[in-house]
Design an enzyme around this catalytic site. Structure first.
Site, mmCIF file in Angstrom:
data_model
loop_
_atom_site.group_PDB
_atom_site.id
_atom_site.type_symbol
_atom_site.label_atom_id
_atom_site.label_comp_id
_atom_site.label_asym_id
_atom_site.label_seq_id
_atom_site.Cartn_x
_atom_site.Cartn_y
_atom_site.Cartn_z
ATOM 1 N N ARG A 50 0.849 -1.209 0.000
ATOM 2 C CA ARG A 50 0.000 0.000 0.000
ATOM 3 C C ARG A 50 0.880 1.254 0.000
ATOM 4 N NH1 ARG A 50 -2.010 1.475 4.663
ATOM 5 N NH2 ARG A 50 -2.912 -0.521 5.214
ATOM 6 N N TYR A 102 -13.626 17.432 -17.594
ATOM 7 C CA TYR A 102 -14.084 16.051 -17.650
ATOM 8 C C TYR A 102 -15.300 15.914 -16.718
ATOM 9 C CZ TYR A 102 -14.126 11.040 -16.922
ATOM 10 O OH TYR A 102 -14.515 9.734 -16.825
ATOM 11 N N ASP A 173 -4.864 19.326 -15.572
ATOM 12 C CA ASP A 173 -5.166 17.968 -16.033
ATOM 13 C C ASP A 173 -4.657 17.882 -17.469
ATOM 14 O OD1 ASP A 173 -6.317 15.676 -17.142
ATOM 15 O OD2 ASP A 173 -8.127 15.813 -15.913
ATOM 16 N N LYS A 198 -5.952 6.728 -20.359
ATOM 17 C CA LYS A 198 -6.080 7.271 -21.711
ATOM 18 C C LYS A 198 -4.758 7.079 -22.470
ATOM 19 C CE LYS A 198 -10.017 8.277 -19.865
ATOM 20 N NZ LYS A 198 -10.348 9.556 -19.285
#
Ligand SMILES: *Cc1c(COP(=O)(O)O)cnc(C)c1O
Length: 388
Positions: A50, A102, A173, A198
């Site tokens: 983690r 987005y 972004d 993407k």
């Protein structure tokens, strides 16, 4: 000599380290949850996955290097990354965010961040004066450029100047451009966001998200957050994104070449009322893009003469897939109104110019003539059926 971005997609400066992995050219998947210690107070540098995992760490180094950042953090999805980002802020803080973002980011800000008493001003960052919206509580400016789906281009360096003058962070972004075409940290941004799903992954086969920074204090907070919340990317998905990145340069070049050809073809169609592609000289942001990016990307948005026409295109495409998402090798067509931007209130959608006849193409790396041939067929059939 500084290595070029194509080379950085394949090799890190410290790649020689591969000999320690039996010479494996492909970085190994360390599919382990925990790590043994040789003795008390001794660690291999890894304690529990983690916190950190060698495969994830390798990917993070590659992405940091591509964005010219000092640190990158890999998350389970783009939205997981943006959710973590919001943990930098506390109740009462104010964020100036572009209004055309987005859809998932808008949903997060409106439904989760606002519930946690973070305040937002959604403005058109490429046309409105950001300074008019700054309050004593303002902490950051959050933009995408080009925006999703309207392809509005904002001058990153100009916004960064304003942000710095007022002591605000600038978050960009950079999903649509990928680090291959644009590096916001070089233009004054403090944090870069990616949906690795993407272009970085590039194969429509896995989800991932990234936060990249060159500020040690911010990096320290992200490291704490990833360890504390467990939003980090799994070893196997880290491997898939690493594999995708190897071909980022050739994919971006080919997809961009195809996108320009399709944009030019669309412009000639009588049923197309508007083509929005930053690579076209008439685009609002064409000159800014030439200054701040190394290309125009492969995302384009267009409007057809009616909603019926748009729906018919979606029904008829076969090789081009009617699907959400973008940035993969396959060409996808999206209907923002009911897909990516369905949860965005209608008045905001309309203000941004997203209508029921707006379609978005993520152009892939197929042969451009094959793509145009399919579009031609679909357009001709639709024109015949609708009598236009
Ligand atoms: C897809 C996308 C996101 C969200 O990423 P996921 O990996 O789908 O969670 C964020 N920003 C932009 C610009 C995107 O296209």
């Amino acid at each position: 000599m500084e290595r070029s971005i194509e080379t950085k997609c394949l090799h890190l400066e410290e790649d020689e380290d591969c000999i320690n992995h039996y010479g494996a050219i492909s970085y190994p998947i360390y599919q382990t949850a925990t790590y043994a210690h040789e003795g008390v107070g001794i660690s291999t540098g890894y304690d529990y996955s983690r916190l950190q995992n060698p495969t994830r760490e390798h990917l993070e180094k590659v992405v940091a290097s591509l964005e010219n950042g000092t640190d990158a953090f890999a998350f389970a999805s783009g939205m997981a990354a943006i959710s973590m980002l919001m943990e930098l802020f506390k109740p009462g803080d104010h964020i100036i965010a572009d209004s055309d973002l987005y859809g998932g980011s808008i949903r997060l800000f409106r439904n989760v961040s606002e519930k946690n008493s973070i305040k937002f001003s959604n403005i058109d960052c490429c046309r409105e004066n950001i300074e008019n919206f700054i309050t004593p509580e303002t902490k950051t400016v959050y933009i995408e450029t080009p925006t999703n789906p309207m392809m509005n281009v904002t001058d990153i360096a100009a916004v960064s100047k304003i942000a710095k003058k007022h002591g605000l962070l600038l978050i960009v972004d950079n999903t649509f451009m990928s680090p291959y075409f644009q590096n916001p940290l070089d233009l004054g941004a403090d944090i870069v966001v990616h949906s690795g799903t993407k272009y970085l992954g590039g194969h429509n086969d896995t989800l991932a998200g990234f936060l990249v920074t060159n500020k040690p204090d911010i990096a320290e907070k992200f490291a704490f957050l990833i360890k504390t919340t467990g939003a980090g990317l799994s070893p196997f998905d880290s491997f898939l994104i690493l594999r995708g990145i190897k071909t980022l340069a050739v994919r971006m070049e080919k997809a961009q070449e195809n996108a320009l050809k399709i944009a030019e073809w669309l412009k000639l169609q009588k049923s197309v009322t508007r083509v929005i592609y930053p690579g076209l000289p008439e685009h609002q942001g064409h000159e800014i893009m030439k200054k701040q990016a190394r290309g125009f990307g492969a995302m384009l948005t267009f409007q057809v003469e009616s909603k019926k026409f748009a729906l018919s295109i979606l029904e008829k495409v076969r090789m081009i897939k009617y699907a959400e998402s973008l940035g993969g090798v396959e060409t996808l067509i999206t209907y923002p109104t009911t897909q990516t931007h369905a949860d965005v209130p209608q008045e905001i959608r309309e203000k941004n110019g997203i209508t029921e006849s707006t379609l978005r193409l993520s152009v892939g790396i197929e042969n451009a003539e094959d793509l145009i041939y399919e579009l031609e067929k679909v357009f001709q059939e639709t024109e015949r059926e609708l009598n236009v």
